[in-house]
Design an enzyme around this catalytic site. Structure first.
Site, PDB file in Angstrom:
ATOM      1  N   GLU A  37       0.760   4.092  17.465  1.00 50.50           N
ATOM      2  CA  GLU A  37      -0.437   3.243  17.324  1.00 50.50           C
ATOM      3  C   GLU A  37      -1.596   4.008  16.710  1.00 50.50           C
ATOM      4  OE1 GLU A  37      -0.265   0.024  16.951  1.00 50.50           O
ATOM      5  OE2 GLU A  37       0.490  -0.192  18.995  1.00 50.50           O
ATOM      6  N   HIS A  38      -2.277   3.344  15.788  1.00 49.24           N
ATOM      7  CA  HIS A  38      -3.373   3.945  15.006  1.00 49.24           C
ATOM      8  C   HIS A  38      -2.857   5.154  14.224  1.00 49.24           C
ATOM      9  CE1 HIS A  38      -6.651   1.326  16.197  1.00 49.24           C
ATOM     10  NE2 HIS A  38      -6.010   1.218  17.352  1.00 49.24           N
ATOM     11  N   ILE A  39      -1.681   4.965  13.687  1.00 51.46           N
ATOM     12  CA  ILE A  39      -0.993   6.020  12.960  1.00 51.46           C
ATOM     13  C   ILE A  39      -0.891   5.664  11.484  1.00 51.46           C
ATOM     14  CG2 ILE A  39       1.346   6.956  12.622  1.00 51.46           C
ATOM     15  CD1 ILE A  39      -0.052   8.248  14.920  1.00 51.46           C
ATOM     16  N   LEU A 128      -0.835  -9.484  17.531  1.00 45.24           N
ATOM     17  CA  LEU A 128       0.556  -9.720  17.118  1.00 45.24           C
ATOM     18  C   LEU A 128       0.640 -10.034  15.618  1.00 45.24           C
ATOM     19  CD1 LEU A 128       1.870 -11.815  20.159  1.00 45.24           C
ATOM     20  CD2 LEU A 128       2.015  -9.349  19.794  1.00 45.24           C
ATOM     21  N   SER A 130      -1.060 -12.150  13.493  1.00 44.63           N
ATOM     22  CA  SER A 130      -1.044 -13.497  12.927  1.00 44.63           C
ATOM     23  C   SER A 130      -1.590 -13.480  11.503  1.00 44.63           C
ATOM     24  CB  SER A 130      -1.853 -14.456  13.800  1.00 44.63           C
ATOM     25  OG  SER A 130      -3.182 -14.016  13.917  1.00 44.63           O
ATOM     26  N   SER A 131      -2.557 -12.607  11.213  1.00 44.87           N
ATOM     27  CA  SER A 131      -3.120 -12.593   9.861  1.00 44.87           C
ATOM     28  C   SER A 131      -2.111 -12.033   8.851  1.00 44.87           C
ATOM     29  CB  SER A 131      -4.450 -11.843   9.814  1.00 44.87           C
ATOM     30  OG  SER A 131      -4.293 -10.523  10.241  1.00 44.87           O
ATOM     31  N   GLU A 163      -6.661  -7.501   3.509  1.00 42.82           N
ATOM     32  CA  GLU A 163      -7.392  -7.030   4.694  1.00 42.82           C
ATOM     33  C   GLU A 163      -8.523  -6.082   4.295  1.00 42.82           C
ATOM     34  OE1 GLU A 163      -7.032  -7.878   7.854  1.00 42.82           O
ATOM     35  OE2 GLU A 163      -5.159  -8.993   7.741  1.00 42.82           O
ATOM     36  N   ASP A 175       1.481  -3.659   9.583  1.00 46.35           N
ATOM     37  CA  ASP A 175       1.692  -5.054   9.988  1.00 46.35           C
ATOM     38  C   ASP A 175       2.423  -5.837   8.900  1.00 46.35           C
ATOM     39  OD1 ASP A 175       0.193  -4.179  12.062  1.00 46.35           O
ATOM     40  OD2 ASP A 175      -1.614  -5.307  11.538  1.00 46.35           O
ATOM     41  N   TYR A 225     -12.604  -0.787  15.082  1.00 41.97           N
ATOM     42  CA  TYR A 225     -11.423  -0.319  14.347  1.00 41.97           C
ATOM     43  C   TYR A 225     -11.865   0.562  13.176  1.00 41.97           C
ATOM     44  CZ  TYR A 225      -6.994  -0.483  11.808  1.00 41.97           C
ATOM     45  OH  TYR A 225      -5.834  -0.136  11.144  1.00 41.97           O
TER      46      TYR A 225
HETATM   47  C1  GLA Z   1      -3.879  -3.151  13.462  1.00 43.01           C
HETATM   48  C2  GLA Z   1      -3.847  -2.783  11.982  1.00 43.01           C
HETATM   49  C3  GLA Z   1      -2.667  -1.869  11.670  1.00 43.01           C
HETATM   50  C4  GLA Z   1      -2.611  -0.683  12.616  1.00 43.01           C
HETATM   51  C5  GLA Z   1      -2.766  -1.117  14.068  1.00 43.01           C
HETATM   52  C6  GLA Z   1      -2.920   0.052  15.011  1.00 43.01           C
HETATM   53  O1  GLA Z   1      -2.770  -3.921  13.779  1.00 43.01           O
HETATM   54  O2  GLA Z   1      -3.780  -3.930  11.187  1.00 43.01           O
HETATM   55  O3  GLA Z   1      -2.728  -1.473  10.317  1.00 43.01           O
HETATM   56  O4  GLA Z   1      -3.562   0.283  12.265  1.00 43.01           O
HETATM   57  O5  GLA Z   1      -3.897  -1.967  14.250  1.00 43.01           O
HETATM   58  O6  GLA Z   1      -1.765   0.808  15.031  1.00 43.01           O
END
Ligand code: GLA
Length: 388
Positions: A37-39, A128, A130-131, A163, A175, A225
């Site tokens: 996550e956040h990678i 999850l 959706s976008s 995005e 995503d 974020y």
């Molecule tokens: C959101 C962002 C992703 C990712 C996650 C965290 O979903 O859209 O690109 O950075 O947060 O892992």
């Protein structure tokens, strides 16, 4: 809940709205990230999978040279002529497909008027994706309709650009990638620097993957974020006083420990430590998942959550309450927040036999502490984007 994407009432609704039948239908899923996550914006490894919740899109070209965006889930709608350039309009849902139109135009693809009807069951603003689901289903549908010839990876990159450049969130590529490349009962280990990926068998044996939606409204989540993205950039700059890195994830924990003193701000140092240790966790998680060692996999989920709570500080009381509850359950192997955090969803690996009790008890416990009910889904790992 699984969709029947071409179910007659969607077709019928399309005809009612546009006075013509749909000529094609498409589906793109949402995703959960198992770990990492956040990678993605730090050039490391992530391990997401597509889920069976998703977005349907029916389309038909029109002769009026207009894009018509309709959704069965939102009242807002937009009719806009085909033109050179689009700008974001407020915060409405149709900005996501509109941003995709802008991408196609930016690539000088000729596009004609199109009637579009969206319908989805990915809970919105819940982590999850959706976008990404809407972006990818739109890009895929345009590519097929106009025979534009983009590769799936290019459609993924367009979704990310929507995005970053249209919506204004500096998110990574995970995503859109998971939504496009997901496969039933598989996870994807994606290297977010090289974009090379490995399909990993996701045999959960006696477990199911539960998704717990905290239902916490994600206020300010976009600005927080972007703040984390900036903190990582600061860390990278400071480490590069001695190193030559393009991304934080180019180093492992051992190397980081040797150079951590270069980062002056303690908060920034914590952010970098999460990123680098989490990246190491993904490597182990992929291996143990492929080997079927689900207990160890579960421990890594808990460790990931602890790091997101203490070092990256993106969890909050709601997500922490879910994970603390999970830790007390013998039937749960591991749990963590998934997605950006600041609310949204957690995932938990729950024994099949204990799932019903788990769902009942967590709703009760969470409600008693937080004051409103979460939702719990028994999630299935599904396919990526497709024509239906
Ligand atoms: C959101 C962002 C992703 C990712 C996650 C965290 O979903 O859209 O690109 O950075 O947060 O892992």
């Amino acid at each position: 809940m699984i969709f029947d994407p071409m179910k007659p009432d969607l077709q019928q609704k399309f005809e009612e709205l546009f006075n013509q039948p749909a000529t094609a239908g498409f589906f793109a899923p949402g995703r959960v990230n198992l770990i990492g996550e956040h990678i993605d914006y730090n050039g490391g490894l992530v391990l997401p999978c597509a889920i069976t919740f998703g977005t349907n899109l029916l389309v038909a070209e029109n002769k009026e040279g207009v894009f018509r965006f309709r959704s069965l889930d939102f009242e807002d709608q937009l009719d806009i002529p085909v033109q050179e350039k689009y700008e974001k309009q407020g915060k409405e849902w149709f900005n996501y497909p509109l941003g995709v139109m802008q991408q196609f135009l930016g690539h000088k693809k000729s596009i004609k008027g199109l009637d579009m009807l969206f319908q989805g069951n990915v809970p919105v603003a819940s982590g999850l994706s959706s976008s990404a689901s809407v972006e990818v289903v739109t890009a895929f549908a345009l590519n097929e309709t106009y025979k534009s010839g983009f590769l799936k990876l290019e459609l993924v990159q367009m979704g990310k650009s929507v995005e970053n450049d249209f919506i204004g969130v500096n998110s990574g590529i995970m995503d859109q990638f998971a939504v496009a490349f997901g496969e039933k009962n598989k996870a994807i280990e994606l290297n977010c620097d090289t974009l090379k990926y490995k399909i990993v068998n996701c045999d959960l044996q006696d477990y199911v993957l539960a998704i717990i939606n905290t239902k916490k409204p994600r206020k300010l989540s976009e600005s927080k974020y972007n703040e984390r993205v900036e903190e990582c950039q600061t860390a990278l700059k400071e480490l590069n006083k001695e190193l030559h890195l393009d991304y934080l994830c180019e180093i492992d924990t051992e190397t980081f420990n040797k150079h951590a003193h270069l980062i002056s701000n303690e908060t920034v140092k914590k952010r970098a430590r999460h990123v680098i240790e989490e990246n190491d966790r993904v490597k182990e998680a992929t291996k143990v998942l492929a080997d079927g060692e689900l207990h160890r996999f579960g421990e890594l989920l808990y460790a990931s959550h602890a790091s997101l709570k203490n070092l990256y500080e993106v969890t909050g009381k709601e997500l922490d309450t879910v994970v603390e509850f999970c830790k007390e359950q013998k039937t749960v192997a591991g749990a963590r927040m998934t997605g950006a955090g600041f609310g949204g969803c957690a995932i938990a690996l729950v024994e099949k036999n204990g799932y019903d009790d788990f769902a009942k008890n967590i709703i009760q416990y969470y409600t008693s502490i937080i004051g409103y009910q979460p939702e719990v889904y028994n999630s299935l790992i599904g396919d990526g984007v497709k024509e239906v």
